[in-house]
Structure formats: structure tokens, C-alpha cells
Design a protein around this motif. Sequence first.
Motif, PDB file in Angstrom:
ATOM      1  N   GLY A 299      66.809  31.989  27.826  1.00  0.00           N
ATOM      2  CA  GLY A 299      65.506  32.593  27.553  1.00  0.00           C
ATOM      3  C   GLY A 299      65.399  34.032  28.025  1.00  0.00           C
TER       4      GLY A 299
ATOM      5  N   LEU B 277      62.333  31.820  14.941  1.00  0.00           N
ATOM      6  CA  LEU B 277      61.432  32.292  15.987  1.00  0.00           C
ATOM      7  C   LEU B 277      60.642  31.113  16.566  1.00  0.00           C
TER       8      LEU B 277
ATOM      9  N   ARG C  83      62.988  29.242  18.813  1.00  0.00           N
ATOM     10  CA  ARG C  83      63.269  29.942  20.064  1.00  0.00           C
ATOM     11  C   ARG C  83      62.149  29.702  21.079  1.00  0.00           C
ATOM     12  N   ARG C  84      60.925  29.756  20.568  1.00  0.00           N
ATOM     13  CA  ARG C  84      59.777  29.553  21.445  1.00  0.00           C
ATOM     14  C   ARG C  84      59.747  28.127  21.971  1.00  0.00           C
TER      15      ARG C  84
ATOM     16  N   MET D 276      62.598  27.786  24.588  1.00  0.00           N
ATOM     17  CA  MET D 276      62.347  28.455  25.870  1.00  0.00           C
ATOM     18  C   MET D 276      61.259  27.748  26.666  1.00  0.00           C
TER      19      MET D 276
ATOM     20  N   GLU E 220      59.677  39.133  27.103  1.00  0.00           N
ATOM     21  CA  GLU E 220      59.825  38.432  25.833  1.00  0.00           C
ATOM     22  C   GLU E 220      60.066  39.417  24.685  1.00  0.00           C
TER      23      GLU E 220
ATOM     24  N   LEU F 237      63.646  40.569  24.881  1.00  0.00           N
ATOM     25  CA  LEU F 237      64.574  39.578  24.340  1.00  0.00           C
ATOM     26  C   LEU F 237      64.802  39.796  22.849  1.00  0.00           C
TER      27      LEU F 237
END
Lengths: 478, 418
Positions: A92, A362, A365-366, A369, B121, B124
Amino acid sequence: MSGALKIARAELGYYSHSKLAVVALIALLLLATVAAISSASFVAGEAAERSAHQDEAETAFLAQPDRHPHRMVHYGHYVFRTPPPLASVDPGVDAYTGTSIFLEGHRQNTATFSEVRETSTLTRFGSLSPAFTLQVLVPLVLILVGFSAITRERRSGTLRQLLSHGVTPGSVLNGKMLALGVIGLVSLLPILVAATVAAPKDSWLVSLSLTAGYALYLLVWTVLIVAVSGLARSGAGALVALLAFWIGAAVFVPRVSTEVAAAAVPAPSQVETELEINAALRGVGDSHNAADPNFSAFRARILAQYDAEHIEELPVNFRGLVAVEGEERTTEVLNRFAEEKMALEMQQSAVAAQFAALSPALAMRRLSMSLAGTDLANHHRFLREAEDHRFEFVQALNRLHAEQLAYADDAARSSDAAAEQRTRVSADNWSLLPEFDFEPAPARVRLQRALPAAAWLGLWLLLGVIGTRAAARRIAGP
Amino acid sequence: MIRDWLRELGFLHRDRSQLAGLALLLVLATGSLLIGRAEIERQKNAIEQMQVLNERERLAAIQASPDYGGAAYASYYATWNAPSELAFAALGQRDISPYMLRVRALALEGQIYAADSLNPELGLSGRLDYAFVIAFLLPLLVIFLLHDFISSEREAGRYPLLTATAGATRRLWLTRVGVRTGALFLCALLPLLIIGAAEGVSLGLLLLASMVVAMQVAVWTLLAIVLARRDWSSTTIAAALVTVWLTVSLVVPLGGKLVIDRISPAAEGADIALTQREAVNDAWDLPKANTMQRFFAAHPEWSDTDPVTAPFHWKWYFAFQHVGDLTAAEASEAYRRSIAARDRLSGYVSSLSPAVAVQRALQRLASTDVQAALDYDRRIRNYHTAIRQFYYPFLFNDRSYDASALRLAPEFSAGDDG
């Protein structure tokens, strides 16, 4: 359903004949294994190093000699953020945040020494973690293996044959998805292993959800790929469309989300905030100076409370009380700014999150994490815990200052060496330092945080299913 | 000859998907440059505003101070890493390493690492700058435009006809590749030249940046030609090219980072911080003469001044701050050396990855690379030394306080000073 199974078996046979699929799968598994092993060893190394530093810092604090308590307020303490167990699956934002904070009185320092500043350009490409392989690389392999699933059959005329033998368009599509899904399942193996290894140290529920999340993600891609293959006029068309979508989802949209978030919610720089904080702190008063006019109301209140006329008569050291009061006021201001900054970052993050509508990567990924406990919220959790820790030990020291020191000695200590000696308290007191043991948010909280991203993936799956319906109609049509 | 070119241009003009590809590149290049320009503009404003605010605060601090020591303790001095003229094209390290920092005469090792303004974030995901477009997206458009320049004719059944009528086949293919690549190069470069000229970037720098773009186009064009000449279907060629792109653009850099982590790990930043703090705090309990001796070894010019006898004296306070820096100096240098070493190793990775090479080259031209960040670090250190030495005469000569003596601060050198 048996029709679909037959189609799937035939498709898997085709994979094993076609070199591309086999080579791609072997390369992918190799890469995923390297990623899983190196990521696990890196995280283990970091965790060991940071907790060693944490122990070192605690030992150093406890080993300090007899001293004036306020000296210990300035001696301060270091806290280190140890990565959570599941960081081996998804590191992350870990590389982009500072890993240690110096805690001292009167100030909130920033977290320092982030990995990204130490690894120059290469870290900007991400890290070769299981998360990265699954989010970015596996979908591409699925595309290369599966783009021609239907177009191939259509071009060679075998599609018409199948239909004339009574195979429904639905089972053709299901069979193709099943076969491609097998590839997806195989590539899920490294993450399954990594999550299982990490689970005993974290939570089985979270580890399982993480694996399930990735399974859902790969399912989304599988369904989308087969749907596009069924809708495209030619293999080339399907490939170009899918590659364009992959590039958009995995490479391009994340960067666009950054730009839009940064523009929509502008954030002041650290230095600007610092200057603002200083301006706000000017009204608080200097807690080193008991005669500061900002503390005169406080002095009157304390005198009234103890029914005394002069601070010299108080049974407690007034300078220590001012230190306690001053720290409280300062912290209130500092926390206001810190919370503002974190709220701003969360707003940026929320804007960026909307781009999950354009990119399933996306959304994944969220989800990943949040579950692994390596997202922005977790970093904020670290900052808040560090601040609580700071406030707790600083105020404990300030209370020592108020309760164990004589006011007269304390006031004279800069000029009178004997008084200075008497203002030192025993080193036994340093054990007041609470232990700092940072852990990610509890499983329930992380699961809740992952829900919106999971919903986005659900919507993507729905889109894929609608796509396969359309593809089925197209296959059945003239 | 010219007729061949015109014919190919006509083909290109009629092919909607190819035109769309070129338009996309044009939009991305322009957009990324505008984004970069806005970001740099924002940074410039922030630097300017910080200078004004800091100066105001510093003057207020010296007015409010009772003595020189108190003034030195309370006055912050501004440093900043001014963006170069080309910084808007490659933002590089400017979002992750700080571009401004305020320091005071206390131990520098406790101040210089403070920086956390970036939302991790967003870090990243990375920024959408021109360097990113050229490094990552441009190759994909080269692949899109060139992968089927032979195979499409074969698949359409025109191949035998073409080779029979156009005479020299070689010339036909060369013209086709030339037209498509040329159009692509222009779409990538024109926005940079136009916005660069508008921003007043020097011609030499623009030429160098153009060469980087040209190299990237050339590398991928050659790769595309090599694979497109194969007797494969368009889809196989495209898949193969994308696999190559993925390998050299993502897998190689990430693998390279793994190797660098193994063979040249970053020095422990935490060690510097802990060492410096121990040294600074131990000084309170050590005999003052010890501290002063270590300080005088570094600054013999003050060794004749009166010994410190009181429990507290500012000159002793600032002496032990400096001794703290001296104690941590070795760890601190090792840290910077390790960053530079890792950066050198990353340079080797760029020989295997055009994407890394392009980013590094553009960031070097724009002075936004690791080297530039380390240069800024060095300028901060020099300035901090100047500030310390600015205060020493006031502290060691026990002068009576005169705030006006501190109004003029040592000047910070924001540019390259070699």
C-alpha cells in the motif's frame, strides 16, 4: 451446463496447445512467486528492524539518569510504525509515508524517512508485490490468453457448428469463462499462500476476504474479456479494445485520479501549515515562562483553588502546572491543524476513489489496501496513536514537574547549581513511559472500509454480465 | 518519392482509428504539460508566499527576543528549491522530497528530514506529467500505429498486389513507417516546443529534451518493425509487442528495485536521528568543558572566549547543538551516500528499460531528479552553516542585545552553486 463444461475443456486444450498461453502463465507464476517471496522477506525485515528500533528507543528513554522532568519532555521519544502482517500481500502507501516520528513537548513533528526518498525513480513504478501482480499483470495475461475466445471460433466457422449441434450461446460463453477462470484461479495461488501465511498474525476473516476480493476482481476481468470477445467483429478489434481498456484502467486512470483529486481539494504545503500553526500558537503563551501574561487567568484560578495569595505558597510547583496547562492548550491547537490536514487528505482520497467507476483496478487497489491495513486511513491511525502517546508521556512528566519539585528551586535552577541538583527527579520515574505497540485497525473496521470498493467491483461484474447477455444475443443472432 | 509520401499521408488521413491515436497523444502531451505547468506555478507561489511570511515571522521573533541566544533559537530561515525552467515537463522528485524547508541554528540533523506534505495515497498513483506520457504511453501508441503496417495488408489480401505495383516494396514500407512515426513524433513534441517556448525555456534545453523524445520514438519504432516483419497475424504481433512493453516498462524496473534493495540497501535514517538526539541530550549532563572542547576543535576561532560557568549559557547551548550534528555526521553522510549509490544503480536499470531511461533523462534536464534533491540538501547544509556562523560572534562575544543587528539575514543561494 454439461455443454459449458465441454466447451471449457476444449478451450483449456487449446490453451495447452497454444504456446502463448503456456508461456504467459509460466512467466506469470514465476513472477508472482518472486513477488510473494521478496515482498514477504522485505516486510519481515522491515518489521524486525522497526521493532528493534522501537525497543532501542524505549531502552534509551528508561536509561536516562536523574533529571529535571522537563528535560525529558525535550529528550522526547521515537515511535516507529511497524508494517501490518498483510503488508506482505499489499504494501500500500507504506513506501510513501514516513516510518518514524520524534515525539517531544510543545510540537507535533512529521513522520520522517520514507522509503520513496531512498529509492529514487524506481519506487515510483510501484513495488513488485503480490498485489501489483494481481491488480496489473494478471489482467493483461488474461486478455492475451482470452481475447480470441469467441472471435476465433467465429472466424473458423466452428461457432456456427456448435450452435447447430444444439449448444446454446449461453453455454458457449459460460464454458469460455470457466476456462479463463481456471487461469485466473491458478494465478490466485501466490496470494492465497501469502494471505494464509499472514493470517495467524492478523485475522482469518480479513485474509479470506482479501483472497475473495482478488477472486472477484479476476472474475470481473474474465467476464469482461469473454463479453468483449463475443461482441467484437474481429480478434484484432477485441484485442485493441481490451488492451486500451487495460492501459486506461491500470496505468492511466490512477494518474488522472491523482491530478483531479489534487486540483479539486488543494492542500497547503507543510511549511505553510507550520506558519499558520505558529500564528495560532502565539495566543497560547510560553509554558516555560510562568510569568507569561497568557497564564494570568490560569494563575488566578489556581490561587483561588488553593486559597493562596502568592504562587510561592502553593503546595504544588506552579511552573509545573503551567507546563501542564500550556501543553494542553498547545495540543488542542496542534490537533485541530492535524485533524484538518487528515480530513483534507481523506477528501482527496474520496475524490480519487470515484475513479473506480472508470477502473476496476483502482477499486481493487482500494479494497486490497483497506483490508491489508496499508491504506491512508491506517497511516492516519498511526499518526493519531503517536500523538496520544506523545500527549500521555509529556503530561505525565509535566505532572511530575508540578508535584515533585519545589517552586523556589525550580525558579532558581538556571543560576544556582545546588537548586539545579534538587530539581532532578529519580530515574525510576522514567518507567512512566507507556509502551507503544502499533497495530492496524481491527478486522471489523477494515472490512467496513473495504465495502465501497467491493461495491464498485460488484457493479463492474454487473456490467460484465450485461455484456455477456448482449454477446449471447449477438452469437444467437443471424 | 513525394507522391509515395503524399499517398501514405492520404491513407493516414482516411484511417480514423490511426488519427484518433495521434489525437490522443496530442491531447495527452498537451494536457500533461499544462498539468505540470500549473503544479510548478503553484509551487513558485508557495515559495514566494513562504518567504514573505517567514521573513515577517523572523522579524517579529527577533523583536520579541531578550537576547541573541533567544533570537537564534526562535528565528527560522527560509530555504527553497526553485524549480528549473523545464521542471513542468518532469515533476520528478518534487512531490516527494520537499521543495522548501525552514531551518534554525539548532542541530540540523533534527530538522532537515522533516517533510510530510504529500498525501501518500496520491504519491502511490504518481503524477501525470509529460515524462510519464513519453516514457509509458508513447510506446503504446507506436505499437498501435505500427504493429500491423505489413500484416494488415496481408490480412486484407492486398499484399501481393502492393508488392507487384509499388515496385520497390522496401520503399513502400519505409515511407509508411516514416509517415506514421513522423506524425507521432510531431504530436508528442509540438506541445513541448510550443509550451516550452511560451515558458521561455532555453533552446538548448528544448533540443536536448526533443532528442530524448526522438530516441524513445526511435527505439520503439525499431522494435515494432522487427516484430511487424514477422510472418505473424496482426493480433500476435500486437500481443508480443505489448508483452515486451510490459516487461521493459514495469517488470524490469520493479525487478531492478528488488535487486538494488538486496545489494545496496538504504542506510538507516533512524540511526542518524537517534544518534543526534543522544548527543544533544547527553550534553546537558556532561561537564560543559568537554562539549566546548569538541566544539572548539571544529571552531578554533572561538577557543579563546570565556569558559562557561553558569548552569546555562546560550553559547554552550548552541555549541552542543553543533556537537550533536558532528556526532551524527558520519551516519548522515552514509545515508546520503547510500541514496546516491542507489540512484547510480537505478541508472544501470535504465539501460534495460527505455521507460526508466526517459524519465531519468528528462528529470536530469529538468533538475528534478535525485541528484537535484541531494543538491538542495547540500545547499540547506551550507546555508545552515552560514546561519550558525552569523550568530556565533553575537553569542561568544557576549554582546548586549540589539535586534537591528539581526535584521539582515545571511542570503540563501537558491540556484546551482556547483
